[in-house]
Motif scaffolding. Sequence first.
Motif, PDB file in Angstrom:
ATOM      1  N   LEU A  20       0.866  -1.175   0.000  1.00  0.00           N
ATOM      2  CA  LEU A  20       0.000   0.000   0.000  1.00  0.00           C
ATOM      3  C   LEU A  20       0.901   1.223   0.000  1.00  0.00           C
ATOM      4  N   ALA A  21       0.772   2.054  -1.029  1.00  0.00           N
ATOM      5  CA  ALA A  21       1.554   3.282  -1.126  1.00  0.00           C
ATOM      6  C   ALA A  21       0.679   4.451  -0.693  1.00  0.00           C
ATOM      7  N   VAL A  22       1.110   5.191   0.317  1.00  0.00           N
ATOM      8  CA  VAL A  22       0.324   6.274   0.914  1.00  0.00           C
ATOM      9  C   VAL A  22       1.121   7.571   0.807  1.00  0.00           C
ATOM     10  N   VAL A  23       0.624   8.509   0.009  1.00  0.00           N
ATOM     11  CA  VAL A  23       1.322   9.784  -0.177  1.00  0.00           C
ATOM     12  C   VAL A  23       0.314  10.928  -0.150  1.00  0.00           C
ATOM     13  N   ARG A 115      -4.841  -4.647   3.662  1.00  0.00           N
ATOM     14  CA  ARG A 115      -4.042  -5.657   4.359  1.00  0.00           C
ATOM     15  C   ARG A 115      -2.662  -5.887   3.710  1.00  0.00           C
ATOM     16  N   PRO A 116      -1.879  -4.815   3.605  1.00  0.00           N
ATOM     17  CA  PRO A 116      -0.552  -4.960   2.993  1.00  0.00           C
ATOM     18  C   PRO A 116       0.482  -5.506   3.962  1.00  0.00           C
ATOM     19  N   ALA A 153       1.126   0.791  12.763  1.00  0.00           N
ATOM     20  CA  ALA A 153       0.880   0.154  14.068  1.00  0.00           C
ATOM     21  C   ALA A 153      -0.568   0.315  14.498  1.00  0.00           C
ATOM     22  N   ASP A 154      -1.146   1.503  14.262  1.00  0.00           N
ATOM     23  CA  ASP A 154      -2.544   1.730  14.634  1.00  0.00           C
ATOM     24  C   ASP A 154      -3.471   0.678  14.034  1.00  0.00           C
ATOM     25  N   ALA A 155      -3.178   0.277  12.802  1.00  0.00           N
ATOM     26  CA  ALA A 155      -4.081  -0.640  12.085  1.00  0.00           C
ATOM     27  C   ALA A 155      -4.198  -1.987  12.776  1.00  0.00           C
ATOM     28  N   VAL A 175       1.525  -5.625   8.655  1.00  0.00           N
ATOM     29  CA  VAL A 175       2.536  -4.770   8.023  1.00  0.00           C
ATOM     30  C   VAL A 175       3.907  -5.144   8.586  1.00  0.00           C
ATOM     31  N   ARG A 176       4.800  -5.547   7.697  1.00  0.00           N
ATOM     32  CA  ARG A 176       6.128  -5.989   8.121  1.00  0.00           C
ATOM     33  C   ARG A 176       7.192  -4.896   7.977  1.00  0.00           C
ATOM     34  N   TRP A 177       6.953  -3.978   7.044  1.00  0.00           N
ATOM     35  CA  TRP A 177       7.897  -2.889   6.825  1.00  0.00           C
ATOM     36  C   TRP A 177       7.136  -1.635   6.391  1.00  0.00           C
TER      37      TRP A 177
END
Length: 250
Positions: A20-23, A115-116, A153-155, A175-177
């Motif tokens: 998931l790319a978030v910008v 769910r990335p 982390a919130d997710a 999320v691993r990274w």
Amino acid sequence: MTANDVPDLAEMPGDWRRALAVVAHPDDLEYGCAAAVAGWTDAGKEVVYVLATRGEAGIDTLAPDVCGPLREREQRDSAAVVGVDTVEFLDHRDGVVEYGTALRRDIAAAIRRHRPELVVTLNHRDTWGGGPGAPWNTPDHRAVGRAALDAAADAGNRWIFPELTEEGLEPWDGVRWVAVAASSTPTHAVDAGPGLERAVRSLLCHRTYIEALTDQDPEEYVRSFLAGTTGGAADRFGGRPAVTFELFPR
């Protein structure tokens, strides 16, 4: 190690299926890491884009109600060039995105939806590059980058934003990274060579923005910019043009 004792860049992890790319804005990913995205989708990985704004305040000669829909179309076209089918907009106001719980909640919701294993964002620090005289980063980039790091982390915590669970978005702690593009302290990289031509075409989809930004021929401008950014890291990545990231494991 390179001759000046700066550590070589490690290969980005490849054992994941969804990113998931978030910008903050349309074109943030095209100026940053579209060549990496092209390589990932070629390998069968799923990448989704989430943008905090529609970039409606980005062109001085266009009113926001005209600019926003135009830049959204350009973003969807540019994403398709590198194999990204899903592009979502969170509808925060361009230029005045605020770091805080509302933004963290929106990004956490997107992480729960998709769910990335890998979250990608853009430089969240005060400046572009390190050292004296480095250009100041924009408030939107800083806010969205920081919020993406926190939302990973919130997710996964059902007691933060419990209303998301009530809306049917179950916690996702997978999320691993989080990978930060355009960091002044990159640790990892992706070979930009295979995806570079598509990255050029992807950035060129933002033609309206580029033509407002520079008098240079758009294709000449785009090729020069991407050659510079990807070539600048080659000496730390075995001579290969590279899209660089600062990788934060979780």
